[in-house]
Design a protein around this motif. Structure first.
Motif, mmCIF file in Angstrom:
data_model
loop_
_atom_site.group_PDB
_atom_site.id
_atom_site.type_symbol
_atom_site.label_atom_id
_atom_site.label_comp_id
_atom_site.label_asym_id
_atom_site.label_seq_id
_atom_site.Cartn_x
_atom_site.Cartn_y
_atom_site.Cartn_z
ATOM 1 N N VAL A 118 0.867 -1.185 0.000
ATOM 2 C CA VAL A 118 0.000 0.000 0.000
ATOM 3 C C VAL A 118 0.898 1.227 0.000
ATOM 4 C CG1 VAL A 118 -1.812 1.253 1.212
ATOM 5 C CG2 VAL A 118 -1.784 -1.239 1.258
ATOM 6 N N ARG A 119 0.654 2.132 -0.938
ATOM 7 C CA ARG A 119 1.587 3.255 -1.115
ATOM 8 C C ARG A 119 1.113 4.558 -0.476
ATOM 9 N NH1 ARG A 119 1.579 0.459 -6.066
ATOM 10 N NH2 ARG A 119 -0.005 1.844 -6.957
ATOM 11 N N GLU A 120 -0.168 4.631 -0.096
ATOM 12 C CA GLU A 120 -0.713 5.886 0.431
ATOM 13 C C GLU A 120 -1.294 5.659 1.826
ATOM 14 O OE1 GLU A 120 -2.355 8.588 -3.017
ATOM 15 O OE2 GLU A 120 -3.264 6.581 -3.184
ATOM 16 N N VAL A 121 -1.036 6.626 2.730
ATOM 17 C CA VAL A 121 -1.493 6.490 4.113
ATOM 18 C C VAL A 121 -2.045 7.819 4.616
ATOM 19 C CG1 VAL A 121 0.164 4.656 4.645
ATOM 20 C CG2 VAL A 121 0.784 7.051 5.096
ATOM 21 N N LEU A 122 -2.881 7.712 5.642
ATOM 22 C CA LEU A 122 -3.254 8.849 6.473
ATOM 23 C C LEU A 122 -2.729 8.576 7.869
ATOM 24 C CD1 LEU A 122 -6.994 9.755 5.658
ATOM 25 C CD2 LEU A 122 -4.937 10.903 4.854
ATOM 26 N N ILE A 123 -2.286 9.617 8.547
ATOM 27 C CA ILE A 123 -1.872 9.480 9.938
ATOM 28 C C ILE A 123 -3.126 9.570 10.808
ATOM 29 C CG2 ILE A 123 -0.421 10.352 11.792
ATOM 30 C CD1 ILE A 123 1.120 9.289 9.320
ATOM 31 N N ASP A 124 -3.411 8.489 11.521
ATOM 32 C CA ASP A 124 -4.580 8.419 12.398
ATOM 33 C C ASP A 124 -4.211 9.062 13.734
ATOM 34 O OD1 ASP A 124 -6.923 7.810 13.681
ATOM 35 O OD2 ASP A 124 -6.666 5.632 13.616
ATOM 36 N N VAL A 125 -4.970 10.101 14.110
ATOM 37 C CA VAL A 125 -4.647 10.906 15.291
ATOM 38 C C VAL A 125 -5.716 10.701 16.363
ATOM 39 C CG1 VAL A 125 -4.170 13.235 16.137
ATOM 40 C CG2 VAL A 125 -3.558 12.610 13.783
ATOM 41 N N ASN A 126 -5.277 10.485 17.590
ATOM 42 C CA ASN A 126 -6.201 10.376 18.724
ATOM 43 C C ASN A 126 -6.651 11.779 19.111
ATOM 44 O OD1 ASN A 126 -7.517 10.088 21.159
ATOM 45 N ND2 ASN A 126 -5.978 8.748 22.075
ATOM 46 N N ILE A 127 -7.930 12.091 18.872
ATOM 47 C CA ILE A 127 -8.436 13.428 19.177
ATOM 48 C C ILE A 127 -9.442 13.402 20.331
ATOM 49 C CG2 ILE A 127 -7.944 14.342 16.898
ATOM 50 C CD1 ILE A 127 -10.901 13.965 16.184
ATOM 51 N N GLY A 140 3.533 14.247 13.458
ATOM 52 C CA GLY A 140 4.477 14.732 12.464
ATOM 53 C C GLY A 140 5.670 13.809 12.299
ATOM 54 N N ALA A 141 6.185 13.282 13.409
ATOM 55 C CA ALA A 141 7.326 12.375 13.348
ATOM 56 C C ALA A 141 6.967 11.089 12.616
ATOM 57 C CB ALA A 141 7.826 12.063 14.759
ATOM 58 N N ALA A 146 7.119 7.770 7.597
ATOM 59 C CA ALA A 146 6.391 7.158 6.486
ATOM 60 C C ALA A 146 6.943 7.629 5.144
ATOM 61 C CB ALA A 146 4.905 7.486 6.590
ATOM 62 N N ARG A 147 7.204 8.913 5.035
ATOM 63 C CA ARG A 147 7.772 9.430 3.779
ATOM 64 C C ARG A 147 9.176 8.875 3.552
ATOM 65 N NH1 ARG A 147 4.983 14.335 5.718
ATOM 66 N NH2 ARG A 147 3.208 14.698 4.325
ATOM 67 N N ALA A 148 9.933 8.748 4.623
ATOM 68 C CA ALA A 148 11.274 8.183 4.487
ATOM 69 C C ALA A 148 11.220 6.734 4.026
ATOM 70 C CB ALA A 148 12.020 8.284 5.822
ATOM 71 N N HIS A 187 -2.254 18.142 11.829
ATOM 72 C CA HIS A 187 -2.122 18.336 10.383
ATOM 73 C C HIS A 187 -1.056 19.370 10.054
ATOM 74 C CE1 HIS A 187 -3.371 20.081 6.405
ATOM 75 N NE2 HIS A 187 -3.276 18.796 6.117
ATOM 76 N N ALA A 188 -0.915 20.365 10.915
ATOM 77 C CA ALA A 188 0.116 21.370 10.681
ATOM 78 C C ALA A 188 1.503 20.736 10.649
ATOM 79 C CB ALA A 188 0.046 22.447 11.756
ATOM 80 N N ASP A 189 1.701 19.680 11.422
ATOM 81 C CA ASP A 189 2.983 18.977 11.434
ATOM 82 C C ASP A 189 3.078 17.916 10.354
ATOM 83 O OD1 ASP A 189 3.755 20.442 13.666
ATOM 84 O OD2 ASP A 189 3.004 18.946 15.075
ATOM 85 N N VAL A 190 1.960 17.300 10.003
ATOM 86 C CA VAL A 190 1.952 16.184 9.055
ATOM 87 C C VAL A 190 1.961 16.660 7.620
ATOM 88 C CG1 VAL A 190 0.548 14.259 8.187
ATOM 89 C CG2 VAL A 190 0.867 14.583 10.658
#
Length: 353
Positions: A118-127, A140-141, A146-148, A187-190
């Motif tokens: 799978v080449r595309e992801v979303l970062i799942d955030v606990n809100i 963000g980390a 993931a990009r790396a 999202h500002a970090d991601v």
């Protein structure tokens, strides 16, 4: 075929109420602003109706749902809004030509995406809901990792599921804003173009999200109706009264219908019979007392308290012509339901894993 020909228990979908719900949400969240969640109905035929209203991206809860949606030609943009540790089946769907994005919240789920193809992801955030999701200040980390690893990070997602059924609309709106602010900080970090979140109960308040993952709005249930939402009850469970007991010795009379724990999702409480008091459900029985006692053999439409697990217990749903009351609240016995025409039969084809 008419409703009288159906074996009970059976899922009935009021065609008019369903269409009204789909149109109302398409007006509120047009096109890509809505990513319908198919876990609420698990039916590709209904998903196709949502696509006809302009929604071509879908949310899934299981790998099976992703596979089934792609096989049905609805794989333009599928999000598995759930963590998986074995993404090989998802990778096979991608290799066959569908677009699949998966949620990740840890190094382990990141690695599963890479290894699975799978080449595309979303970062799942606990809100705020204590379930899946990484802490906002760590999102963000994880995106950098993931990009790396060669993945495309489309953005973030977060779900304020604990707020969906709050009956105080003002409180629901206020707390939703607080949750969304946490998602925006992450999202500002991601980075990325996607801010995905929300649900049927909070869809009107997630204005900062680029897309809303609502699902229950299409069919509805008593829990969402109690929250004061504008959508109509489109799905009921048709049941047959199999036993009645007349009042005697100071005891009230009651009736028993042939739909019980194996026909309803019960985590939000008992289902409802309009005009009656539901006492309890057992494996194959629903016991209720009605102001107008039904007769043995009467058909009763029962409204589920939680639509998602209710649908998952059935193999098919029957689309019927509109009722005299528009299907807004469902109906009890004696409403002439037996004479209604069955317009279509939809297989609940996304069940299972």
């Amino acid at each position: 075929m008419r409703v009288a020909d159906l074996t009970t228990p059976a899922l009935l979908v009021d065609a008019g109420a369903l269409e009204a719900n789909l149109a109302a949400m398409a007006t509120a969240l047009p096109g890509p602003r809505l990513r319908p969640h198919v876990k609420a109905h698990k039916t590709t035929a209904l998903a196709a109706r949502q696509a006809a209203h302009g929604h071509h991206g879908f949310t899934c809860a299981t790998v099976r749902e992703v596979e089934g949606m792609a096989a049905a030609g609805l794989g333009d943009d599928l999000l598995l809004a759930n963590e998986v540790l074995d993404a090989r089946r998802l990778g096979a769907v991608v290799a066959a030509g569908a677009r699949v994005t998966v949620a990740i919240d840890s190094p382990e789920t990141l690695r599963a995406a890479v290894d699975g193809g799978v080449r595309e992801v979303l970062i799942d955030v606990n809100i705020g809901l204590p379930r899946c999701g990484i802490a906002p200040d760590r999102a963000g980390a994880l995106a950098d990792d993931a990009r790396a690893a060669g993945l495309s990070v489309r953005g973030v997602m977060g779900y304020e599921g604990h707020l969906q059924l709050l009956t105080d609309a003002a409180e629901r709106a206020r707390l939703t804003t607080e949750c969304t602010d946490r998602l925006l900080a992450a999202h500002a970090d991601v980075g990325g173009d996607v801010i995905s979140g929300g649900g049927t109960g909070t869809h009107a308040y997630n204005t900062a999200c680029t897309e809303i993952q609502a699902g229950s709005y299409a069919l509805m249930d008593t829990a969402y109706t109690a929250a004061g939402l504008e959508f109509r009850q489109a799905l009921t469970v048709l049941s047959t009264v199999i036993s009645t007991t007349a009042p005697a010795g100071g005891m009230p009379g009651w009736a028993v219908a042939d739909a019980g724990l194996k026909a309803f999702g019960m985590d939000h409480g008992n289902p409802a019979v309009p005009g009656a008091d539901v006492w309890f459900c057992s494996d194959e029985h629903l016991t209720f007392a009605a102001a107008t006692p039904p007769r043995t053999g009467d058909r009763v439409r029962v409204v589920p308290a939680h639509i998602d697990p209710t649908v998952a217990l059935h193999e098919r749903m029957y689309v019927i012509d509109g009722s005299a009351d528009g299907g807004s609240r469902g109906s009890g016995a004696g409403d002439g339901i037996e004479d209604r025409e069955v317009l279509d039969t939809w297989t609940v084809d996304l069940r299972g894993w």
